[in-house]
Design an enzyme around this catalytic site. Structure first.
Site, PDB file in Angstrom:
ATOM      1  N   THR A 135      71.554   8.564 -64.206  1.00  0.00           N
ATOM      2  CA  THR A 135      72.494   7.692 -64.910  1.00  0.00           C
ATOM      3  C   THR A 135      73.943   8.061 -64.621  1.00  0.00           C
ATOM      4  O   THR A 135      74.238   9.228 -64.328  1.00  0.00           O
ATOM      5  CB  THR A 135      72.227   7.816 -66.427  1.00  0.00           C
ATOM      6  N   ASP A 136      74.832   7.091 -64.791  1.00  0.00           N
ATOM      7  CA  ASP A 136      76.269   7.384 -64.646  1.00  0.00           C
ATOM      8  C   ASP A 136      76.796   8.186 -65.837  1.00  0.00           C
ATOM      9  O   ASP A 136      77.904   8.719 -65.781  1.00  0.00           O
ATOM     10  CB  ASP A 136      77.078   6.085 -64.468  1.00  0.00           C
ATOM     11  N   GLU A 137      76.003   8.272 -66.910  1.00  0.00           N
ATOM     12  CA  GLU A 137      76.491   8.981 -68.108  1.00  0.00           C
ATOM     13  C   GLU A 137      76.699  10.473 -67.853  1.00  0.00           C
ATOM     14  O   GLU A 137      77.386  11.138 -68.629  1.00  0.00           O
ATOM     15  CB  GLU A 137      75.527   8.783 -69.286  1.00  0.00           C
ATOM     16  N   TYR A 139      71.395  13.080 -74.629  1.00  0.00           N
ATOM     17  CA  TYR A 139      70.711  12.334 -73.553  1.00  0.00           C
ATOM     18  C   TYR A 139      71.349  12.646 -72.207  1.00  0.00           C
ATOM     19  O   TYR A 139      70.659  13.051 -71.259  1.00  0.00           O
ATOM     20  CB  TYR A 139      70.767  10.816 -73.826  1.00  0.00           C
ATOM     21  N   LYS A 160      69.887  14.549 -68.867  1.00  0.00           N
ATOM     22  CA  LYS A 160      69.795  13.926 -67.531  1.00  0.00           C
ATOM     23  C   LYS A 160      70.592  14.762 -66.524  1.00  0.00           C
ATOM     24  O   LYS A 160      70.187  14.922 -65.368  1.00  0.00           O
ATOM     25  CB  LYS A 160      70.315  12.482 -67.552  1.00  0.00           C
TER      26      LYS A 160
HETATM   27  P1  NAD Z   1      62.628   3.269 -70.995  1.00  0.00           P
HETATM   28  O1  NAD Z   1      62.912   4.095 -72.196  1.00  0.00           O
HETATM   29  O2  NAD Z   1      62.552   1.793 -71.117  1.00  0.00           O
HETATM   30  O3  NAD Z   1      61.274   3.755 -70.310  1.00  0.00           O
HETATM   31  C1  NAD Z   1      60.925   5.089 -70.180  1.00  0.00           C
HETATM   32  C2  NAD Z   1      59.446   5.167 -69.804  1.00  0.00           C
HETATM   33  O4  NAD Z   1      59.108   6.539 -69.624  1.00  0.00           O
HETATM   34  C3  NAD Z   1      58.509   4.596 -70.887  1.00  0.00           C
HETATM   35  O5  NAD Z   1      57.535   3.780 -70.295  1.00  0.00           O
HETATM   36  C4  NAD Z   1      57.885   5.842 -71.504  1.00  0.00           C
HETATM   37  O6  NAD Z   1      56.582   5.619 -72.010  1.00  0.00           O
HETATM   38  C5  NAD Z   1      57.880   6.789 -70.313  1.00  0.00           C
HETATM   39  N1  NAD Z   1      57.855   8.193 -70.714  1.00  0.00           N
HETATM   40  C6  NAD Z   1      58.640   8.804 -71.648  1.00  0.00           C
HETATM   41  N2  NAD Z   1      58.289  10.087 -71.774  1.00  0.00           N
HETATM   42  C7  NAD Z   1      57.278  10.313 -70.885  1.00  0.00           C
HETATM   43  C8  NAD Z   1      56.513  11.451 -70.532  1.00  0.00           C
HETATM   44  N3  NAD Z   1      56.698  12.636 -71.136  1.00  0.00           N
HETATM   45  N4  NAD Z   1      55.567  11.324 -69.583  1.00  0.00           N
HETATM   46  C9  NAD Z   1      55.359  10.134 -68.966  1.00  0.00           C
HETATM   47  N5  NAD Z   1      56.043   9.021 -69.280  1.00  0.00           N
HETATM   48  C10 NAD Z   1      56.996   9.110 -70.224  1.00  0.00           C
HETATM   49  O7  NAD Z   1      63.757   3.690 -69.942  1.00  0.00           O
HETATM   50  P2  NAD Z   1      64.521   2.802 -68.860  1.00  0.00           P
HETATM   51  O8  NAD Z   1      65.678   2.170 -69.513  1.00  0.00           O
HETATM   52  O9  NAD Z   1      63.538   2.000 -68.117  1.00  0.00           O
HETATM   53  O10 NAD Z   1      65.080   3.970 -67.928  1.00  0.00           O
HETATM   54  C11 NAD Z   1      64.293   4.484 -66.861  1.00  0.00           C
HETATM   55  C12 NAD Z   1      65.070   5.591 -66.158  1.00  0.00           C
HETATM   56  O11 NAD Z   1      66.307   5.090 -65.687  1.00  0.00           O
HETATM   57  C13 NAD Z   1      65.424   6.763 -67.067  1.00  0.00           C
HETATM   58  O12 NAD Z   1      65.280   7.948 -66.335  1.00  0.00           O
HETATM   59  C14 NAD Z   1      66.888   6.521 -67.439  1.00  0.00           C
HETATM   60  O13 NAD Z   1      67.532   7.743 -67.682  1.00  0.00           O
HETATM   61  C15 NAD Z   1      67.384   5.868 -66.172  1.00  0.00           C
HETATM   62  N6  NAD Z   1      68.518   4.938 -66.332  1.00  0.00           N
HETATM   63  C16 NAD Z   1      68.447   3.912 -67.254  1.00  0.00           C
HETATM   64  C17 NAD Z   1      69.498   3.003 -67.347  1.00  0.00           C
HETATM   65  C18 NAD Z   1      69.465   1.849 -68.317  1.00  0.00           C
HETATM   66  O14 NAD Z   1      70.464   1.131 -68.438  1.00  0.00           O
HETATM   67  N7  NAD Z   1      68.379   1.587 -69.007  1.00  0.00           N
HETATM   68  C19 NAD Z   1      70.607   3.142 -66.493  1.00  0.00           C
HETATM   69  C20 NAD Z   1      70.649   4.218 -65.596  1.00  0.00           C
HETATM   70  C21 NAD Z   1      69.589   5.097 -65.515  1.00  0.00           C
HETATM   71  O1  DAU Z   2      75.096   3.965 -68.379  1.00  0.00           O
HETATM   72  C1  DAU Z   2      73.721   4.057 -68.177  1.00  0.00           C
HETATM   73  C2  DAU Z   2      73.014   4.238 -69.504  1.00  0.00           C
HETATM   74  O2  DAU Z   2      73.073   2.980 -70.166  1.00  0.00           O
HETATM   75  C3  DAU Z   2      71.566   4.700 -69.377  1.00  0.00           C
HETATM   76  O3  DAU Z   2      71.545   5.967 -68.795  1.00  0.00           O
HETATM   77  C4  DAU Z   2      70.886   4.734 -70.738  1.00  0.00           C
HETATM   78  O4  DAU Z   2      69.506   5.067 -70.576  1.00  0.00           O
HETATM   79  C5  DAU Z   2      70.999   3.369 -71.371  1.00  0.00           C
HETATM   80  O5  DAU Z   2      70.442   3.386 -72.656  1.00  0.00           O
HETATM   81  C6  DAU Z   2      72.462   2.928 -71.431  1.00  0.00           C
HETATM   82  O6  DAU Z   2      73.209   3.750 -72.375  1.00  0.00           O
HETATM   83  P1  DAU Z   2      74.292   3.127 -73.377  1.00  0.00           P
HETATM   84  O7  DAU Z   2      74.439   4.022 -74.519  1.00  0.00           O
HETATM   85  O8  DAU Z   2      75.519   2.723 -72.642  1.00  0.00           O
HETATM   86  O9  DAU Z   2      73.507   1.749 -73.781  1.00  0.00           O
HETATM   87  P2  DAU Z   2      73.296   1.034 -75.190  1.00  0.00           P
HETATM   88  O10 DAU Z   2      72.672  -0.292 -74.908  1.00  0.00           O
HETATM   89  O11 DAU Z   2      72.663   1.918 -76.195  1.00  0.00           O
HETATM   90  O12 DAU Z   2      74.799   0.764 -75.672  1.00  0.00           O
HETATM   91  C7  DAU Z   2      75.714   0.008 -74.884  1.00  0.00           C
HETATM   92  C8  DAU Z   2      77.046   0.015 -75.609  1.00  0.00           C
HETATM   93  O13 DAU Z   2      76.926  -0.780 -76.807  1.00  0.00           O
HETATM   94  C9  DAU Z   2      77.499   1.376 -76.078  1.00  0.00           C
HETATM   95  O14 DAU Z   2      78.907   1.456 -75.970  1.00  0.00           O
HETATM   96  C10 DAU Z   2      77.088   1.440 -77.555  1.00  0.00           C
HETATM   97  C11 DAU Z   2      77.217  -0.008 -77.979  1.00  0.00           C
HETATM   98  N1  DAU Z   2      76.272  -0.456 -79.036  1.00  0.00           N
HETATM   99  C12 DAU Z   2      74.948  -0.200 -78.862  1.00  0.00           C
HETATM  100  C13 DAU Z   2      74.021  -0.612 -79.789  1.00  0.00           C
HETATM  101  C14 DAU Z   2      72.559  -0.289 -79.601  1.00  0.00           C
HETATM  102  C15 DAU Z   2      76.730  -1.179 -80.130  1.00  0.00           C
HETATM  103  O15 DAU Z   2      77.947  -1.453 -80.276  1.00  0.00           O
HETATM  104  N2  DAU Z   2      75.816  -1.600 -81.050  1.00  0.00           N
HETATM  105  C16 DAU Z   2      74.470  -1.330 -80.952  1.00  0.00           C
HETATM  106  O16 DAU Z   2      73.689  -1.711 -81.869  1.00  0.00           O
END
Ligand code: NAD
Ligand code: DAU
Length: 360
Positions: free
Chosen positions: A136-138, A162, A166
């Site tokens: 992630t970019d975080e 988180y 990561k």
């Molecule tokens: P998600 O939470 O939707 O899915 C995570 C999956 O991992 C689920 O299916 C869960 O059952 C599985 N999992 C969790 N713990 C596990 C374990 N111990 N063993 C096996 N499986 C397990 O997450 P996502 O949003 O699809 O993100 C996927 C990846 O991408 C993550 O590594 C996250 O850090 C990264 N990422 C997400 C975003 C985003 O915006 N969602 C952006 C950048 C990077």
């Molecule tokens: O940047 C990549 C990341 O993006 C991933 O690594 C994470 O897995 C993914 O969850 C996401 O993280 P964020 O914290 O940026 O996403 P989230 O959707 O939780 O929140 C987006 C923005 O919106 C953040 O600034 C918090 C705000 N927010 C979120 C929720 C859930 C609100 O204002 N209200 C809300 O109810």
């Protein structure tokens, strides 16, 4: 036939990636999906893949060495695409330990099992094997409101449990590459949106609440900025990095699409109002009056923005989906999958939601 081991394939990005790969390569590839099915994992996301000869689901924990090494022993795995993680920042603030376990220990187990399966007696690795760690970019921390981007060279500065976990997992991958010349890449991606996203994250949460006339919780002043990327574009980037990326390199993946959270909420409301026919009873419920400013997230990062220059120049990947198109596709998907939403918002998730927003 090339065999992929995908971890976390029942989650949001993992399931979109599996669909993308099966559509692109058909029966030229085989996919094994290892997922523990936590609250975020949903096999319903993969209904279309079930029953295919070249797709196998294994329920298991990435922290469990025996399970993971067993998969490597029974299958000649060519590619690992490691998505499995705890992914939600707010959950990490409430319960950091599970993030350290899954994201750090789980990644260590995945790396070690792949290394053992792929290494040769001379210390090198079998030809053509590759491990991709989806990050992630975080990990780069937070940018000023105006100016500046995250580059692959930006120092790590994670703030939430988180992103710290990561960052720890990225460091382990880097250590494997530096110490053993382990054949890997890391991708650091910005915020994804699209089908199958669990409604704890901003975009699906706002769509779901707005359609039910529930409050739309906006943290703090609503001006935090995220860089949104349509999930299918991310799936394509991951595939292109494995096909064309230089080993041992990190690639940032971003949408060139910075928006304040309040802008996102307004766009969703306006798009719902345009898309819902006047006869639909939900049309009357959707309103900007639902917007409710709530207590800010602790340690809330102000702005994320990726400069995806390296991946464009070296690999030729660019984000393709304009936000106005991606958000319409996403909303259309949620219209067509109301039953999916109903099922995932029952049970455990409901309990978490009530605890999280009870003060708002
Ligand atoms: P998600 O939470 O939707 O899915 C995570 C999956 O991992 C689920 O299916 C869960 O059952 C599985 N999992 C969790 N713990 C596990 C374990 N111990 N063993 C096996 N499986 C397990 O997450 P996502 O949003 O699809 O993100 C996927 C990846 O991408 C993550 O590594 C996250 O850090 C990264 N990422 C997400 C975003 C985003 O915006 N969602 C952006 C950048 C990077
Ligand atoms: O940047 C990549 C990341 O993006 C991933 O690594 C994470 O897995 C993914 O969850 C996401 O993280 P964020 O914290 O940026 O996403 P989230 O959707 O939780 O929140 C987006 C923005 O919106 C953040 O600034 C918090 C705000 N927010 C979120 C929720 C859930 C609100 O204002 N209200 C809300 O109810």
């Amino acid at each position: 036939m090339r065999t992929y081991l995908v971890t976390g394939g029942a989650g949001f990005i993992g399931s979109n990636y599996i669909h993308y790969m099966l559509k692109k390569y058909g029966s030229e590839i085989r996919i094994i999906n290892l997922d523990a099915l936590t609250y975020a994992g949903n096999l319903e996301n993969l209904k279309e893949a079930e029953g295919r000869d070249n797709y196998t689901f294994i329920k298991g924990d990435i922290c469990d060495k025996d399970t993971v090494s067993g998969i490597f022993a029974e299958n000649d795995i060519d590619r690992v695409v490691h998505f499995a993680a705890e992914s939600h920042v707010d959950r990490s603030i409430r319960d950091p330990e599970v993030f350290v376990r899954t994201n750090v220990l789980g990644t260590a187990v995945m790396l070690n099992c792949a290394k053992k399966a792929w290494e040769l007696p001379d210390g090198g690795f079998k030809e053509g094997k590759r491990f991709l760690h989806v990050s992630t970019d975080e990990v780069y921390g937070s940018l000023e409101e105006k100016g500046g981007y995250f580059y692959e060279t930006t120092p790590y500065d994670p703030h939430s449990p988180y992103s710290a976990s990561k960052a720890g997992s990225d460091m382990l991958v880097k250590a494997y590459m530096d110490t053993y010349k382990f054949p890997a890449n890391i991708t650091n991606c910005s915020n994804n949106y699209g089908p199958y996203q669990f409604p704890e994250k901003l975009i699906p949460l706002i769509i779901n609440n707005a359609l039910q006339g529930k409050k739309l919780p906006v943290y703090g002043d609503g001006r935090n900025v995220r860089d949104w990327l349509y999930v299918e574009d991310h799936a394509k980037a991951i595939d292109m990095v494995q096909e064309k990326g230089r080993l041992f390199e990190t690639y940032n993946v971003g949408g060139h699409n910075e928006k304040q959270n309040i802008e996102i909420v307004n766009i969703i409301i306006e798009t719902l109002q345009e898309m819902l026919p006047g006869t639909d009873p939900r049309r009357k419920l959707v309103s900007k009056e639902l917007i409710t400013y709530v207590e800010d997230r602790k340690g809330h990062d102000r702005r994320y923005a990726i400069a995806p220059d390296k991946i464009r120049e070296e690999i030729g990947w660019e984000p393709e989906t304009m936000f106005r198109d991606g958000i319409r596709k996403t909303i259309q998907w949620f219209f067509e999958h109301e039953d999916w939403m109903q099922r995932v918002t029952s049970g455990d998730y409901q309990k978490y939601y009530e605890e999280m927003y009870s003060a708002g």
